[in-house]
Design a protein around this motif. Structure first.
Motif, PDB file in Angstrom:
ATOM      1  N   LEU A   9       0.862  -1.513  -0.209  1.00 47.71           N
ATOM      2  CA  LEU A   9       0.194  -0.005   0.094  1.00 47.71           C
ATOM      3  C   LEU A   9       0.607   1.562   0.107  1.00 47.71           C
ATOM      4  O   LEU A   9       0.826   2.108  -0.904  1.00 47.71           O
ATOM      5  N   THR A  10       1.898   0.576   0.511  1.00 48.76           N
ATOM      6  CA  THR A  10       2.717   2.462   0.594  1.00 48.76           C
ATOM      7  C   THR A  10       3.592   2.530  -0.727  1.00 48.76           C
ATOM      8  O   THR A  10       3.160   3.373  -0.926  1.00 48.76           O
ATOM      9  N   GLU A  11       3.878   1.357  -1.331  1.00 56.17           N
ATOM     10  CA  GLU A  11       4.358   1.508  -2.621  1.00 56.17           C
ATOM     11  C   GLU A  11       3.104   1.980  -3.690  1.00 56.17           C
ATOM     12  O   GLU A  11       3.582   2.894  -4.509  1.00 56.17           O
ATOM     13  N   LEU A  12       1.975   1.820  -2.935  1.00 58.57           N
ATOM     14  CA  LEU A  12       1.503   2.068  -4.231  1.00 58.57           C
ATOM     15  C   LEU A  12       0.286   3.516  -3.905  1.00 58.57           C
ATOM     16  O   LEU A  12       0.880   4.252  -5.300  1.00 58.57           O
ATOM     17  N   ILE A  13       0.644   4.009  -3.216  1.00 50.57           N
ATOM     18  CA  ILE A  13       0.080   5.302  -2.467  1.00 50.57           C
ATOM     19  C   ILE A  13       1.383   6.419  -3.353  1.00 50.57           C
ATOM     20  O   ILE A  13       1.350   7.159  -4.039  1.00 50.57           O
ATOM     21  N   LEU A  14       2.749   6.070  -3.468  1.00 48.03           N
ATOM     22  CA  LEU A  14       3.816   6.745  -3.870  1.00 48.03           C
ATOM     23  C   LEU A  14       3.739   7.210  -4.476  1.00 48.03           C
ATOM     24  O   LEU A  14       4.694   7.979  -5.821  1.00 48.03           O
ATOM     25  N   ASP A  15       3.595   5.619  -5.735  1.00 48.35           N
ATOM     26  CA  ASP A  15       3.690   5.361  -7.140  1.00 48.35           C
ATOM     27  C   ASP A  15       2.551   6.714  -7.814  1.00 48.35           C
ATOM     28  O   ASP A  15       1.826   6.780  -8.310  1.00 48.35           O
ATOM     29  N   LYS A  16       0.802   6.466  -7.176  1.00 47.86           N
ATOM     30  CA  LYS A  16      -0.488   6.906  -8.225  1.00 47.86           C
ATOM     31  C   LYS A  16      -0.946   8.167  -6.843  1.00 47.86           C
ATOM     32  O   LYS A  16      -1.601   9.116  -7.861  1.00 47.86           O
ATOM     33  N   ALA A  17      -0.537   8.991  -5.329  1.00 46.00           N
ATOM     34  CA  ALA A  17      -0.861   9.947  -5.691  1.00 46.00           C
ATOM     35  C   ALA A  17      -0.082  10.942  -5.644  1.00 46.00           C
ATOM     36  O   ALA A  17       0.802  10.714  -5.534  1.00 46.00           O
ATOM     37  N   GLN A  18      -0.899  12.195  -5.326  1.00 46.54           N
ATOM     38  CA  GLN A  18      -0.396  13.502  -5.323  1.00 46.54           C
ATOM     39  C   GLN A  18       0.658  13.385  -3.798  1.00 46.54           C
ATOM     40  O   GLN A  18      -0.910  14.316  -3.667  1.00 46.54           O
ATOM     41  N   LEU A  19       1.333  14.185  -3.795  1.00 53.60           N
ATOM     42  CA  LEU A  19       1.743  14.111  -2.293  1.00 53.60           C
ATOM     43  C   LEU A  19       2.477  15.414  -2.436  1.00 53.60           C
ATOM     44  O   LEU A  19       3.389  15.403  -3.158  1.00 53.60           O
ATOM     45  N   SER A  20       2.316  15.949  -0.873  1.00 52.24           N
ATOM     46  CA  SER A  20       3.057  17.072  -1.397  1.00 52.24           C
ATOM     47  C   SER A  20       4.634  16.652  -1.166  1.00 52.24           C
ATOM     48  O   SER A  20       5.135  15.456  -0.881  1.00 52.24           O
ATOM     49  N   ILE A  21       5.381  16.972  -0.675  1.00 50.16           N
ATOM     50  CA  ILE A  21       7.482  16.407  -1.506  1.00 50.16           C
ATOM     51  C   ILE A  21       7.044  16.285   0.606  1.00 50.16           C
ATOM     52  O   ILE A  21       7.570  14.948   0.339  1.00 50.16           O
ATOM     53  N   ARG A  22       6.634  17.174   1.387  1.00 52.28           N
ATOM     54  CA  ARG A  22       6.951  16.667   2.910  1.00 52.28           C
ATOM     55  C   ARG A  22       6.583  15.020   3.311  1.00 52.28           C
ATOM     56  O   ARG A  22       6.745  14.170   3.238  1.00 52.28           O
ATOM     57  N   ASN A  23       4.872  14.947   2.484  1.00 51.34           N
ATOM     58  CA  ASN A  23       4.144  13.820   2.579  1.00 51.34           C
ATOM     59  C   ASN A  23       4.988  12.291   2.084  1.00 51.34           C
ATOM     60  O   ASN A  23       5.140  11.762   2.297  1.00 51.34           O
ATOM     61  N   ARG A  24       5.589  12.585   0.744  1.00 53.50           N
ATOM     62  CA  ARG A  24       6.470  11.813  -0.272  1.00 53.50           C
ATOM     63  C   ARG A  24       7.258  11.710   0.811  1.00 53.50           C
ATOM     64  O   ARG A  24       8.106  10.264   0.805  1.00 53.50           O
ATOM     65  N   GLU A  25       8.476  12.342   1.432  1.00 53.51           N
ATOM     66  CA  GLU A  25       9.627  12.052   1.604  1.00 53.51           C
ATOM     67  C   GLU A  25       9.277  10.930   2.839  1.00 53.51           C
ATOM     68  O   GLU A  25       9.798   9.973   3.712  1.00 53.51           O
ATOM     69  N   ARG A  26       7.971  11.323   3.953  1.00 54.94           N
ATOM     70  CA  ARG A  26       7.712  10.467   5.229  1.00 54.94           C
ATOM     71  C   ARG A  26       7.018   9.653   4.216  1.00 54.94           C
ATOM     72  O   ARG A  26       7.590   8.282   5.184  1.00 54.94           O
TER      73      ARG A  26
END
Length: 174
Positions: free
Chosen positions: A7-24
């Motif tokens: 799920l973490t990989e899926l969110i990283l791959d598909k979601a529009q995230l802020s830089i801070r949230n992507r780093e987290r």
């Protein structure tokens, strides 16, 4: 654990995230992979100690195995480090347990990568009278003479400023 990582990989791959949230999330993924590795090591060690480790022997192309490991681990080294495949004598096949042989070499590579800040890591093999000798050498900081007998101990740590050895080398010895 697989669900969390997936799920973490899926969110990283598909979601529009802020830089801070992507780093987290990348920290969560990296930590989760380390935890999964530790869980797998504990399971392997338990199987070894219980005499339940299954070996599936088969033909292993030594050069192909080492080349694949070199390519995979070349992406994991620091910018100032390179992995050198040293295989002049490794162009043959052997009968072995490919996954376990890969695991042992991988455990040595992981430690070489962990403790080598710049320079090189050499991966290769040599034929010896008593059999085949695989090696991983590096230009890392090295190990003090008095700590060499403890290298294969579980969770050995010789420097308060860096990570320890975990279970990988203990599993390799077993």
């Amino acid at each position: 654990m697989n669900s969390i990582l997936g799920l973490t990989e899926l969110i990283l791959d598909k979601a529009q995230l802020s830089i801070r949230n992507r780093e987290r999330l990348e920290v969560v993924l990296k930590s989760g992979k380390r935890l999964m590795g530790l869980i797998n090591d504990i399971l392997d060690l338990s199987k070894i100690e219980a005499g339940k480790l299954e070996l599936n022997m088969g033909r292993v192309d030594v050069f192909e195995l080492l080349n694949n490991l070199m390519q995979m681990y070349s992406m994991r080294v620091k910018d100032d480090v390179r992995i050198i495949l040293d295989t002049p004598e490794c162009k043959f096949s052997i009968i072995s347990e490919k996954n376990r042989l890969s695991q042992v070499i991988t455990n040595f590579l992981n430690n070489a990568i962990k403790f080598t800040q710049k320079g090189s890591i050499r991966l290769g093999c040599n034929k010896k009278e008593e059999g085949l000798y695989f090696y991983v050498t590096d230009t890392g900081k090295g190990i003090a003479e008095e700590n060499i007998p403890k290298v294969f101990d579980r969770f050995s740590k010789f420097d308060c400023f860096s990570q320890g050895n975990g279970l990988g080398l203990s599993i390799s010895k077993s």
